[in-house]
Enzyme design. Sequence first.
Site, PDB file in Angstrom:
ATOM      1  N   SER A 138      -8.440 -64.044 -41.493  1.00 47.74           N
ATOM      2  CA  SER A 138      -8.247 -65.376 -40.906  1.00 47.74           C
ATOM      3  C   SER A 138      -9.592 -66.084 -40.961  1.00 47.74           C
ATOM      4  CB  SER A 138      -7.806 -65.222 -39.443  1.00 47.74           C
ATOM      5  OG  SER A 138      -7.916 -66.439 -38.746  1.00 47.74           O
ATOM      6  N   TYR A 151      -8.419 -61.357 -30.966  1.00 42.37           N
ATOM      7  CA  TYR A 151      -8.047 -61.768 -32.323  1.00 42.37           C
ATOM      8  C   TYR A 151      -9.288 -61.949 -33.196  1.00 42.37           C
ATOM      9  CZ  TYR A 151      -5.374 -64.400 -35.867  1.00 42.37           C
ATOM     10  OH  TYR A 151      -4.773 -64.833 -37.031  1.00 42.37           O
TER      11      TYR A 151
HETATM   12  P1  NAD Z   1       4.396 -64.281 -37.963  1.00 45.25           P
HETATM   13  O1  NAD Z   1       4.537 -64.101 -36.492  1.00 45.25           O
HETATM   14  O2  NAD Z   1       5.254 -65.250 -38.700  1.00 45.25           O
HETATM   15  O3  NAD Z   1       4.551 -62.882 -38.708  1.00 45.25           O
HETATM   16  C1  NAD Z   1       4.021 -61.711 -38.204  1.00 45.25           C
HETATM   17  C2  NAD Z   1       4.745 -60.553 -38.829  1.00 45.25           C
HETATM   18  O4  NAD Z   1       4.212 -59.344 -38.288  1.00 45.25           O
HETATM   19  C3  NAD Z   1       6.251 -60.553 -38.528  1.00 45.25           C
HETATM   20  O5  NAD Z   1       6.936 -60.052 -39.657  1.00 45.25           O
HETATM   21  C4  NAD Z   1       6.356 -59.577 -37.368  1.00 45.25           C
HETATM   22  O6  NAD Z   1       7.623 -58.975 -37.244  1.00 45.25           O
HETATM   23  C5  NAD Z   1       5.279 -58.584 -37.771  1.00 45.25           C
HETATM   24  N1  NAD Z   1       4.798 -57.740 -36.692  1.00 45.25           N
HETATM   25  C6  NAD Z   1       4.329 -58.095 -35.481  1.00 45.25           C
HETATM   26  N2  NAD Z   1       4.002 -56.997 -34.774  1.00 45.25           N
HETATM   27  C7  NAD Z   1       4.263 -55.934 -35.567  1.00 45.25           C
HETATM   28  C8  NAD Z   1       4.157 -54.529 -35.414  1.00 45.25           C
HETATM   29  N3  NAD Z   1       3.701 -53.982 -34.278  1.00 45.25           N
HETATM   30  N4  NAD Z   1       4.533 -53.744 -36.440  1.00 45.25           N
HETATM   31  C9  NAD Z   1       5.021 -54.260 -37.573  1.00 45.25           C
HETATM   32  N5  NAD Z   1       5.143 -55.580 -37.793  1.00 45.25           N
HETATM   33  C10 NAD Z   1       4.776 -56.401 -36.791  1.00 45.25           C
HETATM   34  O7  NAD Z   1       2.850 -64.587 -38.161  1.00 45.25           O
HETATM   35  P2  NAD Z   1       2.000 -65.113 -39.403  1.00 45.25           P
HETATM   36  O8  NAD Z   1       1.362 -66.382 -38.958  1.00 45.25           O
HETATM   37  O9  NAD Z   1       2.761 -65.073 -40.669  1.00 45.25           O
HETATM   38  O10 NAD Z   1       0.855 -64.016 -39.416  1.00 45.25           O
HETATM   39  C11 NAD Z   1       0.680 -63.085 -40.451  1.00 45.25           C
HETATM   40  C12 NAD Z   1      -0.792 -62.714 -40.536  1.00 45.25           C
HETATM   41  O11 NAD Z   1      -1.537 -63.870 -40.893  1.00 45.25           O
HETATM   42  C13 NAD Z   1      -1.371 -62.200 -39.223  1.00 45.25           C
HETATM   43  O12 NAD Z   1      -2.263 -61.130 -39.479  1.00 45.25           O
HETATM   44  C14 NAD Z   1      -2.135 -63.415 -38.707  1.00 45.25           C
HETATM   45  O13 NAD Z   1      -3.194 -63.033 -37.881  1.00 45.25           O
HETATM   46  C15 NAD Z   1      -2.618 -64.008 -40.008  1.00 45.25           C
HETATM   47  N6  NAD Z   1      -3.011 -65.426 -39.923  1.00 45.25           N
HETATM   48  C16 NAD Z   1      -2.119 -66.370 -39.534  1.00 45.25           C
HETATM   49  C17 NAD Z   1      -2.541 -67.695 -39.470  1.00 45.25           C
HETATM   50  C18 NAD Z   1      -1.619 -68.807 -39.080  1.00 45.25           C
HETATM   51  O14 NAD Z   1      -2.100 -69.930 -38.890  1.00 45.25           O
HETATM   52  N7  NAD Z   1      -0.325 -68.584 -38.955  1.00 45.25           N
HETATM   53  C19 NAD Z   1      -3.857 -68.033 -39.796  1.00 45.25           C
HETATM   54  C20 NAD Z   1      -4.727 -67.032 -40.166  1.00 45.25           C
HETATM   55  C21 NAD Z   1      -4.290 -65.721 -40.236  1.00 45.25           C
END
Ligand code: NAD
Length: 256
Positions: A138, A151
């Site tokens: 991130s 985080y």
């Molecule tokens: P999201 O909530 O849409 O997806 C998260 C996924 O992780 C889902 O499939 C959920 O079921 C799964 N998950 C959660 N806990 C879990 C566990 N204990 N075991 C297995 N699976 C689990 O979120 P996202 O925004 O797509 O995030 C995905 C990644 O991207 C994360 O690592 C997040 O930190 C990172 N990220 C997101 C953003 C953003 O703005 N959305 C920005 C930077 C980084």
Amino acid sequence: MLANKTALITGSTSGIGLGIAKALARQGANIVLNGFGDTETPQKEIAALGAQVAYHGADMSKPAEIEAMMAFVAERFGRVDILVNNAGIQHVARVENFPTEKWDAIMAINLSSAFHASRLALPAMLKANWGRIINVASVHGLVASAEKSAYVAAKHGVVGLTKVTALENATTGVTCNAICPGWVLTPLVQKQVDAKAEALGLSGEEATKRLLGEKEPSMQFTTPEELGALAVFFCSPAANNVRGVAWNMDGGWTAQ
Ligand code: NAD
């Protein structure tokens, strides 16, 4: 480009993970999905792209379940060629108010799971002398925001783990890189938009503008499709010597 390769994407039932899974499926990779919630629709969406798809429901906070998932992939497809460590959660609170169980969960899911999946995937990658580990970090792996201690600490850890994994394998066909998105409109961020709207008495649209305006000069969300295209690049021969980078897709967030 990725025919006969198998990609395991953790946390891929929604958001960024699903976007990356679709992009890799379009390149011909076999896809192993993981995550919670609706697990049927994402499998159907991947199958519709012509890819072989499987699902494992490992809870990424539990090392024994990660081990079971890696054994499942080995049994089903032979090995993991492309590992995308993406599963992640968020919790927002000041340090002195941060619930310790949330701290532990974020460390386990956002950081330790990447270590466990990587340590288990590496031996077969090294034997094949080809592998790609892509860690979804991130902008918070590079800079901080208030109220995101766990985080930010976990994501800085992911960037560090990425560099070490890249270095240890630098003379092999196994690369490791990190992707550092800014805001992406997924369920994880929608919760933060909703919380802002509620706290400040704003409409959803106003809260979204406020959220972007605080951090992201482009005033635009990065999309799962764009992040998927970057993951495909990391898997391409052109990226053979891209090792240990933490690559922003953040609308200028960290350029400020
Ligand atoms: P999201 O909530 O849409 O997806 C998260 C996924 O992780 C889902 O499939 C959920 O079921 C799964 N998950 C959660 N806990 C879990 C566990 N204990 N075991 C297995 N699976 C689990 O979120 P996202 O925004 O797509 O995030 C995905 C990644 O991207 C994360 O690592 C997040 O930190 C990172 N990220 C997101 C953003 C953003 O703005 N959305 C920005 C930077 C980084």
